[in-house]
Design an enzyme around this catalytic site. Structure first.
Site, PDB file in Angstrom:
ATOM      1  N   HIS A  85      -3.383  -7.358  35.933  1.00 20.44           N
ATOM      2  CA  HIS A  85      -4.782  -6.944  35.839  1.00 20.44           C
ATOM      3  C   HIS A  85      -5.669  -7.943  35.114  1.00 20.44           C
ATOM      4  O   HIS A  85      -6.876  -7.751  35.040  1.00 20.44           O
ATOM      5  CB  HIS A  85      -4.904  -5.576  35.155  1.00 20.44           C
ATOM      6  CG  HIS A  85      -4.639  -5.640  33.678  1.00 20.44           C
ATOM      7  ND1 HIS A  85      -3.374  -5.665  33.172  1.00 20.44           N
ATOM      8  CD2 HIS A  85      -5.477  -5.717  32.621  1.00 20.44           C
ATOM      9  CE1 HIS A  85      -3.444  -5.739  31.844  1.00 20.44           C
ATOM     10  NE2 HIS A  85      -4.699  -5.779  31.483  1.00 20.44           N
TER      11      HIS A  85
HETATM   12  C1  UD1 Z   1      -9.012  -3.418  29.573  1.00 18.08           C
HETATM   13  C2  UD1 Z   1      -8.861  -4.330  28.349  1.00 18.08           C
HETATM   14  C3  UD1 Z   1      -7.542  -5.087  28.448  1.00 18.08           C
HETATM   15  C4  UD1 Z   1      -6.384  -4.143  28.658  1.00 18.08           C
HETATM   16  C5  UD1 Z   1      -6.662  -3.286  29.885  1.00 18.08           C
HETATM   17  C6  UD1 Z   1      -5.560  -2.307  30.160  1.00 18.08           C
HETATM   18  C7  UD1 Z   1     -10.950  -5.247  27.453  1.00 18.08           C
HETATM   19  C8  UD1 Z   1     -11.767  -6.477  27.320  1.00 18.08           C
HETATM   20  N1  UD1 Z   1      -9.917  -5.331  28.308  1.00 18.08           N
HETATM   21  O1  UD1 Z   1      -9.089  -4.263  30.716  1.00 18.08           O
HETATM   22  O2  UD1 Z   1      -7.330  -5.795  27.241  1.00 18.08           O
HETATM   23  O3  UD1 Z   1      -5.194  -4.879  28.841  1.00 18.08           O
HETATM   24  O4  UD1 Z   1      -7.886  -2.574  29.653  1.00 18.08           O
HETATM   25  O5  UD1 Z   1      -5.790  -1.645  31.347  1.00 18.08           O
HETATM   26  O6  UD1 Z   1     -11.235  -4.269  26.801  1.00 18.08           O
HETATM   27  N2  UD1 Z   1     -11.610   0.930  36.196  1.00 18.08           N
HETATM   28  C9  UD1 Z   1     -11.549   2.109  36.907  1.00 18.08           C
HETATM   29  N3  UD1 Z   1     -11.147   3.219  36.255  1.00 18.08           N
HETATM   30  C10 UD1 Z   1     -10.810   3.228  34.936  1.00 18.08           C
HETATM   31  C11 UD1 Z   1     -10.884   2.018  34.228  1.00 18.08           C
HETATM   32  C12 UD1 Z   1     -11.276   0.871  34.871  1.00 18.08           C
HETATM   33  O7  UD1 Z   1     -11.844   2.144  38.094  1.00 18.08           O
HETATM   34  O8  UD1 Z   1     -10.434   4.298  34.410  1.00 18.08           O
HETATM   35  C13 UD1 Z   1     -12.014  -0.311  36.896  1.00 18.08           C
HETATM   36  C14 UD1 Z   1     -13.507  -0.526  36.900  1.00 18.08           C
HETATM   37  O9  UD1 Z   1     -13.852  -1.090  38.118  1.00 18.08           O
HETATM   38  C15 UD1 Z   1     -13.712  -1.559  35.799  1.00 18.08           C
HETATM   39  C16 UD1 Z   1     -12.426  -2.368  35.884  1.00 18.08           C
HETATM   40  O10 UD1 Z   1     -11.433  -1.420  36.253  1.00 18.08           O
HETATM   41  O11 UD1 Z   1     -14.850  -2.305  35.976  1.00 18.08           O
HETATM   42  C17 UD1 Z   1     -12.042  -3.027  34.605  1.00 18.08           C
HETATM   43  O12 UD1 Z   1     -12.004  -2.082  33.519  1.00 18.08           O
HETATM   44  P1  UD1 Z   1     -12.314  -2.584  32.027  1.00 18.08           P
HETATM   45  O13 UD1 Z   1     -12.159  -1.469  31.069  1.00 18.08           O
HETATM   46  O14 UD1 Z   1     -13.609  -3.335  32.007  1.00 18.08           O
HETATM   47  O15 UD1 Z   1     -11.204  -3.676  31.758  1.00 18.08           O
HETATM   48  P2  UD1 Z   1      -9.648  -3.702  32.100  1.00 18.08           P
HETATM   49  O16 UD1 Z   1      -9.404  -4.746  33.114  1.00 18.08           O
HETATM   50  O17 UD1 Z   1      -9.100  -2.346  32.363  1.00 18.08           O
END
Ligand code: UD1
Length: 355
Positions: free
Chosen positions: A201
């Site tokens: 991811h």
């Molecule tokens: C975040 C953390 C990362 C951790 C990861 C675990 C930061 C900077 N990054 O990254 O350190 O390893 O979580 O998963 O805080 N999304 C969904 N549903 C959800 C959550 C996310 O659809 O419940 C999608 C959305 O499109 C979002 C993307 O995932 O924009 C990324 O989510 P985000 O929380 O920004 O960062 P992660 O890549 O999950």
């Protein structure tokens, strides 16, 4: 004493659960849980609260997704209002996600004490958003609980006073040890006899279409040798759909798994391929070979002591590395010091004596 736990994203939940549990019987402690809502889908959030026995959050900021600035600032605005009203004596933040930094920054401006669980880890790669979150949170925290001694050294080098640093071991491993009896019962359907488990991811791997395609092609090749099970983070699934990749049958891309099911998958895997931080630690504890698709790790002890091997962002190496593991070339890892299931108790003892 009123402690407020701040969690927001999937890797926070398994770190908070053991500490909430260790503090619960202490009469001097009153605790509440705040969820920022950084992760919000059921498989990324609710399922962990249920399986880990974390109480329903007392507050949910429901910030959702966005750019780093949007997410961080939205958490700060909503969190500030709550801490001003609630006046907790201590705010406990976990790991290195945007929620961790946002909460710590608000507290430091309001002169509210902060404890950071999983302090001191450093990849020394400032292009990783988590590295910035780690560096800044540690500068602001009043109590820093570290999982390994290399983290203590990093903090001392950055000028953090010795008396704030407490080497307590790995609280995420407490969670694994607490729930191990239930892991055997977790039903994730019939597992293939021998399989590779994959998670990806990191923006550096999945946001770049060329890189993602190379990794997926390598996984496709590997699935010719053994089945590949790939529980897919929503951000990765979204990126895969953009490049229209058609996986071979033995490369099984599925939904993100709950905590128990995912640990069961790890425990029985022939090897794990990942770019996650926590999975490098869990595989080290479980003694499962781990190939990490990153150039750096903030968890070097998983390489020096554990079963982890950094293979860099070089997917062209992946197939030969997998074949080497399958041929028996595997590291005989050990469990690092204080990854013993008692880290949360050490933190709880420290909080009760210091405060
Ligand atoms: C975040 C953390 C990362 C951790 C990861 C675990 C930061 C900077 N990054 O990254 O350190 O390893 O979580 O998963 O805080 N999304 C969904 N549903 C959800 C959550 C996310 O659809 O419940 C999608 C959305 O499109 C979002 C993307 O995932 O924009 C990324 O989510 P985000 O929380 O920004 O960062 P992660 O890549 O999950």
């Amino acid at each position: 004493m009123y402690c407020l736990h701040v969690v927001g994203a999937r890797p926070n939940f398994m770190k908070a659960a053991p500490l909430i549990r260790a503090l619960a019987p202490r009469p001097s402690i009153r605790q509440k849980v705040l969820h920022t809502g950084q992760h919000y889908d059921r498989p990324m959030s609710d399922v962990f609260f249920q399986e880990l026995g974390i109480p329903h959050p007392d507050f949910n900021l429901a910030v959702g997704s966005g750019t780093h600035a949007q997410q961080t600032s939205c958490i700060m605005l909503r969190f500030e209002q709550i801490v001003v009203d609630e006046k907790p004596n201590l705010i406990i933040v976990y790991g290195d996600v945007n929620s961790t930094l946002a909460a710590a920054l608000v507290c430091s401006k309001l002169h509210l004490p902060v404890a950071h669980v999983e302090a001191g880890l450093r990849s020394f790669d400032r292009t990783m958003p988590e590295e910035i979150n780690r560096l800044l949170t540690d500068q602001m925290a009043d109590l820093l609980f570290t999982p390994s001694e290399d983290a203590d050294q990093n903090l001392l080098r950055e000028g953090i006073p010795r008396e704030r640093i407490h080497f307590v071991g790995n609280v995420m491993i407490d969670c694994l040890i607490n729930l191990r009896p239930q892991i055997a019962e977790a039903d994730s359907g019939v597992l293939p006899l021998k399989y590779a488990l994959v998670t990806l991811h990191r923006p550096s791997n999945v946001d770049d279409s060329e890189m993602l395609r190379k990794i997926l092609n390598a996984l496709g090749e590997i699935s010719g040798d053994l089945p590949v099970v790939f529980p897919c983070h929503p951000r990765t699934r979204h990126k895969i759909s953009e490049i229209a990749f058609d996986p071979p049958e033995a490369l099984r891309i599925c939904e993100p798994q709950g905590y128990l099911q995912f640990l069961r998958l790890q425990e029985h895997a022939a090897l794990v391929i990942t770019d996650s931080g926590g999975i490098q630690e869990e595989t080290t504890f479980l003694g499962v070979p781990c190939l990490t698709l990153r150039d750096t790790t903030e968890r070097p002890i998983t390489v020096t002591v554990g079963t982890n091997k950094l293979i860099g962002r070089r997917p062209e190496r992946l197939h030969q590395e997998v074949r080497a593991v399958l041929a028996g070339e595997r590291k005989a890892g050990r469990v690092p010091p204080l990854w013993d299931g008692c880290s949360a108790d050490r933190i709880a003892n420290c909080l009760c004596s210091v405060l």
